[in-house]
Design a protein around this motif. Structure first.
Motif, PDB file in Angstrom:
ATOM      1  N   LYS A  51       8.299   6.944   4.661  1.00  0.00           N
ATOM      2  CA  LYS A  51       7.246   6.093   5.225  1.00  0.00           C
ATOM      3  C   LYS A  51       5.973   6.177   4.368  1.00  0.00           C
ATOM      4  O   LYS A  51       5.295   5.172   4.159  1.00  0.00           O
ATOM      5  CB  LYS A  51       6.930   6.503   6.674  1.00  0.00           C
ATOM      6  CG  LYS A  51       8.024   6.141   7.674  1.00  0.00           C
ATOM      7  CD  LYS A  51       8.293   4.656   7.751  1.00  0.00           C
ATOM      8  CE  LYS A  51       7.265   3.951   8.598  1.00  0.00           C
ATOM      9  NZ  LYS A  51       7.536   2.513   8.779  1.00  0.00           N
ATOM     10  N   GLU A  52       5.685   7.382   3.879  1.00  0.00           N
ATOM     11  CA  GLU A  52       4.519   7.554   3.012  1.00  0.00           C
ATOM     12  C   GLU A  52       4.716   6.747   1.717  1.00  0.00           C
ATOM     13  O   GLU A  52       3.814   6.073   1.244  1.00  0.00           O
ATOM     14  CB  GLU A  52       4.312   9.033   2.689  1.00  0.00           C
ATOM     15  CG  GLU A  52       3.037   9.317   1.941  1.00  0.00           C
ATOM     16  CD  GLU A  52       2.794  10.795   1.740  1.00  0.00           C
ATOM     17  OE1 GLU A  52       2.380  11.158   0.630  1.00  0.00           O
ATOM     18  OE2 GLU A  52       3.021  11.585   2.684  1.00  0.00           O
ATOM     19  N   ARG A  53       5.903   6.828   1.153  1.00  0.00           N
ATOM     20  CA  ARG A  53       6.234   6.077  -0.061  1.00  0.00           C
ATOM     21  C   ARG A  53       6.121   4.567   0.204  1.00  0.00           C
ATOM     22  O   ARG A  53       5.655   3.817  -0.648  1.00  0.00           O
ATOM     23  CB  ARG A  53       7.650   6.438  -0.526  1.00  0.00           C
ATOM     24  CG  ARG A  53       8.148   5.662  -1.709  1.00  0.00           C
ATOM     25  CD  ARG A  53       7.729   6.268  -3.026  1.00  0.00           C
ATOM     26  NE  ARG A  53       8.287   5.489  -4.128  1.00  0.00           N
ATOM     27  CZ  ARG A  53       7.614   5.089  -5.163  1.00  0.00           C
ATOM     28  NH1 ARG A  53       6.350   5.427  -5.292  1.00  0.00           N
ATOM     29  NH2 ARG A  53       8.169   4.380  -6.109  1.00  0.00           N
ATOM     30  N   GLN A  54       6.543   4.135   1.389  1.00  0.00           N
ATOM     31  CA  GLN A  54       6.447   2.723   1.752  1.00  0.00           C
ATOM     32  C   GLN A  54       4.989   2.260   1.712  1.00  0.00           C
ATOM     33  O   GLN A  54       4.680   1.180   1.219  1.00  0.00           O
ATOM     34  CB  GLN A  54       7.032   2.504   3.147  1.00  0.00           C
ATOM     35  CG  GLN A  54       7.018   1.059   3.597  1.00  0.00           C
ATOM     36  CD  GLN A  54       7.558   0.900   5.013  1.00  0.00           C
ATOM     37  OE1 GLN A  54       7.295   1.722   5.893  1.00  0.00           O
ATOM     38  NE2 GLN A  54       8.336  -0.151   5.226  1.00  0.00           N
ATOM     39  N   GLY A  55       4.100   3.100   2.227  1.00  0.00           N
ATOM     40  CA  GLY A  55       2.668   2.774   2.209  1.00  0.00           C
ATOM     41  C   GLY A  55       2.129   2.684   0.790  1.00  0.00           C
ATOM     42  O   GLY A  55       1.344   1.779   0.463  1.00  0.00           O
TER      43      GLY A  55
END
Length: 158
Positions: A51-55
């Motif tokens: 999810k962090e990578r998605q951001g």
């Protein structure tokens, strides 16, 4: 306000955006789905990382889209001038040490000191713009004032 950029720099921005859209984002979506399949999301480090990578991917894509929209490609091929302008490679001699340095004047997104590419918005870039062979320029740094003599102005394939 348009931001000057070479064709090569513009192509690099578009290629990065394309890679994020077609490779990184789909790979990230798969990683999120796989992490979700592991169950409890409250203590799922893989899910949190995905999810962090998605951001990060979304933010970088938005940044690139803005840069591309604001870019103004400046064609430097076959250009000749006796004045230091965007895209020019300027050979200077630092007056105190008599050392030669070569700088290519590019846009902010293309600046890379490993290749002696400096932004036209940097202190040295601002000092060189509009000057001619034989001119002296002064650049104020935190440590001292550096004086350069412009020895040559040429255009190379960027």
């Amino acid at each position: 306000m348009p931001t000057p950029i070479t064709q090569k720099g513009f192509d690099a921005l578009k290629a990065e955006l394309d890679r994020l859209r077609k490779v990184e984002r789909p790979k990230n979506i798969e990683a999120i789905a796989e992490a979700r399949a592991h169950g409890d999301l409250s203590e799922n480090a893989e899910y949190d990382a995905a999810k962090e990578r998605q951001g990060f991917i979304a933010a970088r894509m938005a940044e690139l889209e803005t840069k591309i929209a604001e870019a103004r490609v400046v064609d430097t091929t076959g250009r000749t001038t006796d004045t230091a302008v965007f895209g020019a490679t300027v050979l200077v001699i630092e007056q105190e040490s008599q050392s030669k340095r070569q700088y290519t004047l590019v846009g902010q997104d293309e600046a890379d000191m490993k290749f002696n590419r400096i932004s036209v918005q940097s202190p040295v870039g601002r000092a060189l713009i509009g000057k001619r062979v034989g001119d002296f320029v002064e650049v104020t740094t935190p440590a001292k004032v550096i004086e350069y003599e412009i020895v040559e102005i040429k255009f190379e394939e960027l």
